[in-house]
Write a protein that holds these residues in place. Structure first.
Motif, mmCIF file in Angstrom:
data_model
loop_
_atom_site.group_PDB
_atom_site.id
_atom_site.type_symbol
_atom_site.label_atom_id
_atom_site.label_comp_id
_atom_site.label_asym_id
_atom_site.label_seq_id
_atom_site.Cartn_x
_atom_site.Cartn_y
_atom_site.Cartn_z
ATOM 1 N N ILE A 1 54.434 28.166 57.161
ATOM 2 C CA ILE A 1 53.033 28.572 57.021
ATOM 3 C C ILE A 1 52.396 28.692 58.396
ATOM 4 O O ILE A 1 52.496 27.787 59.218
ATOM 5 N N LEU A 2 51.742 29.834 58.632
ATOM 6 C CA LEU A 2 51.022 30.078 59.875
ATOM 7 C C LEU A 2 49.533 30.201 59.545
ATOM 8 O O LEU A 2 49.138 31.043 58.744
ATOM 9 N N ILE A 3 48.706 29.337 60.151
ATOM 10 C CA ILE A 3 47.265 29.339 59.879
ATOM 11 C C ILE A 3 46.535 29.967 61.063
ATOM 12 O O ILE A 3 46.732 29.566 62.201
ATOM 13 N N TYR A 4 45.695 30.957 60.760
ATOM 14 C CA TYR A 4 44.872 31.600 61.781
ATOM 15 C C TYR A 4 43.420 31.204 61.481
ATOM 16 O O TYR A 4 42.788 31.760 60.602
ATOM 17 N N PRO A 5 42.865 30.227 62.209
ATOM 18 C CA PRO A 5 41.512 29.746 61.904
ATOM 19 C C PRO A 5 40.436 30.755 62.321
ATOM 20 O O PRO A 5 40.503 31.323 63.406
ATOM 21 N N VAL A 6 39.451 30.967 61.443
ATOM 22 C CA VAL A 6 38.344 31.889 61.719
ATOM 23 C C VAL A 6 37.056 31.330 61.124
ATOM 24 O O VAL A 6 37.075 30.442 60.275
ATOM 25 N N LYS A 7 35.928 31.881 61.566
ATOM 26 C CA LYS A 7 34.651 31.622 60.891
ATOM 27 C C LYS A 7 34.650 32.407 59.589
ATOM 28 O O LYS A 7 35.099 33.547 59.547
ATOM 29 N N VAL A 8 34.138 31.816 58.536
ATOM 30 C CA VAL A 8 34.119 32.507 57.251
ATOM 31 C C VAL A 8 32.706 32.809 56.762
ATOM 32 O O VAL A 8 32.529 33.337 55.668
ATOM 33 N N LYS B 1 57.749 33.282 55.217
ATOM 34 C CA LYS B 1 56.665 32.930 56.128
ATOM 35 C C LYS B 1 55.346 33.466 55.583
ATOM 36 O O LYS B 1 55.224 34.652 55.290
ATOM 37 N N ILE B 2 54.353 32.584 55.484
ATOM 38 C CA ILE B 2 53.047 32.927 54.921
ATOM 39 C C ILE B 2 51.981 32.703 55.985
ATOM 40 O O ILE B 2 51.984 31.666 56.664
ATOM 41 N N ALA B 3 51.069 33.668 56.131
ATOM 42 C CA ALA B 3 49.932 33.516 57.043
ATOM 43 C C ALA B 3 48.666 33.299 56.217
ATOM 44 O O ALA B 3 48.487 33.906 55.163
ATOM 45 N N ILE B 4 47.801 32.405 56.715
ATOM 46 C CA ILE B 4 46.540 32.105 56.023
ATOM 47 C C ILE B 4 45.401 32.304 57.016
ATOM 48 O O ILE B 4 45.389 31.711 58.096
ATOM 49 N N VAL B 5 44.432 33.152 56.617
ATOM 50 C CA VAL B 5 43.252 33.415 57.442
ATOM 51 C C VAL B 5 42.050 32.770 56.754
ATOM 52 O O VAL B 5 41.586 33.249 55.722
ATOM 53 N N THR B 6 41.558 31.671 57.305
ATOM 54 C CA THR B 6 40.420 30.970 56.716
ATOM 55 C C THR B 6 39.908 29.937 57.714
ATOM 56 O O THR B 6 40.412 29.835 58.838
ATOM 57 N N MET C 1 50.128 37.489 53.353
ATOM 58 C CA MET C 1 48.966 36.909 54.010
ATOM 59 C C MET C 1 47.901 36.562 52.964
ATOM 60 O O MET C 1 47.653 37.341 52.040
ATOM 61 N N ILE C 2 47.271 35.395 53.118
ATOM 62 C CA ILE C 2 46.145 34.992 52.278
ATOM 63 C C ILE C 2 44.881 35.016 53.134
ATOM 64 O O ILE C 2 44.857 34.431 54.210
ATOM 65 N N VAL C 3 43.846 35.719 52.652
ATOM 66 C CA VAL C 3 42.572 35.801 53.366
ATOM 67 C C VAL C 3 41.479 35.323 52.415
ATOM 68 O O VAL C 3 41.348 35.850 51.304
ATOM 69 N N GLY C 4 40.711 34.298 52.818
ATOM 70 C CA GLY C 4 39.666 33.851 51.901
ATOM 71 C C GLY C 4 38.928 32.613 52.366
ATOM 72 O O GLY C 4 39.066 32.162 53.500
#
Length: 414
Positions: free
Chosen positions: A180-187, A152-157, A212-215
């Motif tokens: 894949i779990l996507i956590y939507p944010v302002k970048v 399980k991979i989380a992506i913050v973008t 986790m991938i953050v970018g």
């Protein structure tokens, strides 16, 4: 000869009384004049005497080699300054000159400030980098390894950027069998950094995330600035989940890249780092399986050959010979033990005879054989060594070398 008048005449003085000003009025006129003449200007100088009271305002002095001016930066401006002001720093300040009426002192109201010779954001980046490095946030010993095959991979973008598409395309192409779990944010922009930091904290409350991938994609230093904020750096450092930082392009290095467990040069590379290529992994496993089978076969052949050698060896052909040789060896050991025991007993016998002879030589009986006797009390059989304590009529026992007598005291000689 006519000389010019240097002082006003009395009528003139009296007429001037109609124009008398209060201190507040003249100060206000000076302030209005300064603000009209010296509004919206840039000032270059060196910072000194910085004061930061609890109000949040910042008070400082700007100076050069010949003069100085007091300056103030109100809280709403100071809160937006990315770098840390320090005494001795050369800066460019934009604002207006005014008068602080309570002290009758002119000062510069700063609306914008930046370091001279280097951009404000670049200086803020260098200052934060130096401070966090001293705290150990970039220490390789703290970095966690990435899982080989995450489930399980989380992506913050951001959902609208190109980064998320690049990451998903690479993961689906390389290893589609992953959740894949996507956590939507302002970048970028106001509030982006706290949002990213909160996303990292929230994802750490989910127990089954492996990495986790953050970018985000590329952009200017201002666009990428959220990933240079301290709040994001500390949330990455505190993350129990391994973090891959994928911010901008290869030439873009952010604080998040330095703190993260792994830096990806681009979001595309992040997708390559987070999962192996399925076909390559499958091929590698196939090769490992083949090598294991071959190694197992070789081991079986070696053991089989060794067992055949044991089977054809002399002990297996005549197994009783081994037992007979052991019995013979046992007989030899028993014989040596018996001989050793006899020899030891003989030595002990001789030693005891010697001790008996020594005891016999000092025996009182030997003395008696030479004509002496021993006299003791009949009552307690204690030897009588002198006449002290004996009385007439006391019974005595006298022992000779052969036999003895019992007598009674009829006379005491001293």
């Amino acid at each position: 000869m006519n000389f010019p008048r240097m002082f006003p005449t009395m009528p003139e003085v009296m007429a001037g009384r109609n124009k008398i000003l209060t201190i507040s009025e003249i100060t206000r006129r000076i302030r209005n004049s300064l603000e009209q003449e010296y509004g919206n200007l840039w000032v270059a100088g060196e910072v000194s005497n910085i004061k930061k009271p609890t109000s949040g305002h910042v008070y400082l002095t700007l100076k050069d080699a010949d003069a100085q001016i007091q300056a103030v930066m109100f809280r709403f401006v100071a809160n937006n300054v990315k770098f840390e002001l320090k005494d001795g720093m050369a800066v460019l300040a934009f604002g207006s000159v005014t008068v602080y009426e309570a002290r009758g002192q002119y000062q510069l109201i700063i609306e914008k400030i930046e370091p001279k010779g280097i951009g404000a954001l670049q200086l803020a980046f260098l200052q934060l980098k130096e401070r966090l490095e001293k705290e150990g946030l970039f220490d390789p010993a703290h970095k966690k390894p990435l899982p080989l095959v995450p489930k399980k991979i989380a992506i913050v973008t951001s959902l609208t950027g190109a980064a998320i598409r690049d990451i998903l395309n690479v993961i689906n192409r390389r290893f589609a069998r992953v959740e894949i779990l996507i956590y939507p944010v302002k970048v970028q922009g106001e509030g982006a950094a706290p949002e990213i930091a909160q996303a990292i904290k929230d994802l750490n409350t989910i127990p089954d995330i492996d990495v986790m991938i953050v970018g985000r994609g590329g952009g200017s230093l201002e666009d990428l600035w959220a990933f240079n904020e301290e709040v994001v750096a500390r949330s990455i450092y505190a993350s129990k989940i391994p973090v891959i930082s994928a911010v901008g392009h290869e030439i873009d290095v952010t604080i998040s890249d330095l703190v993260a467990d792994k830096r990806a040069l681009t979001p595309t590379e992040a997708g390559e780092l987070v999962v192996p290529h399925y076909d390559q992994l499958k091929d590698a496993l196939r090769k490992i399986k083949a090598r294991l089978i071959q190694a197992l076969c070789n081991k079986i052949l070696v053991i089989k050959s060794r067992l055949a050698g044991v089977k054809n060896s002399f002990p297996f052909k005549r197994p009783l010979d081994r037992i007979l040789r052991l019995q013979q060896r046992s007989d030899e050991i028993i014989q040596r033990l018996v001989s050793a025991s006899k020899h030891s007993l003989e030595l002990e016998r001789e030693r005891l005879i010697g001790l008996a002879n020594r005891l016999d030589s000092v025996s009182p009986l030997k003395v008696l054989n030479r004509g002496y006797s021993i006299t003791t009390s009949v009552e307690d059989d204690k030897p009588i060594k002198s006449v002290e304590g004996v009385t007439l009529g006391k019974k005595l026992k006298t022992r000779f070398s052969h036999g003895g007598i019992i007598s009674s005291i009829v006379e005491i000689m001293k």
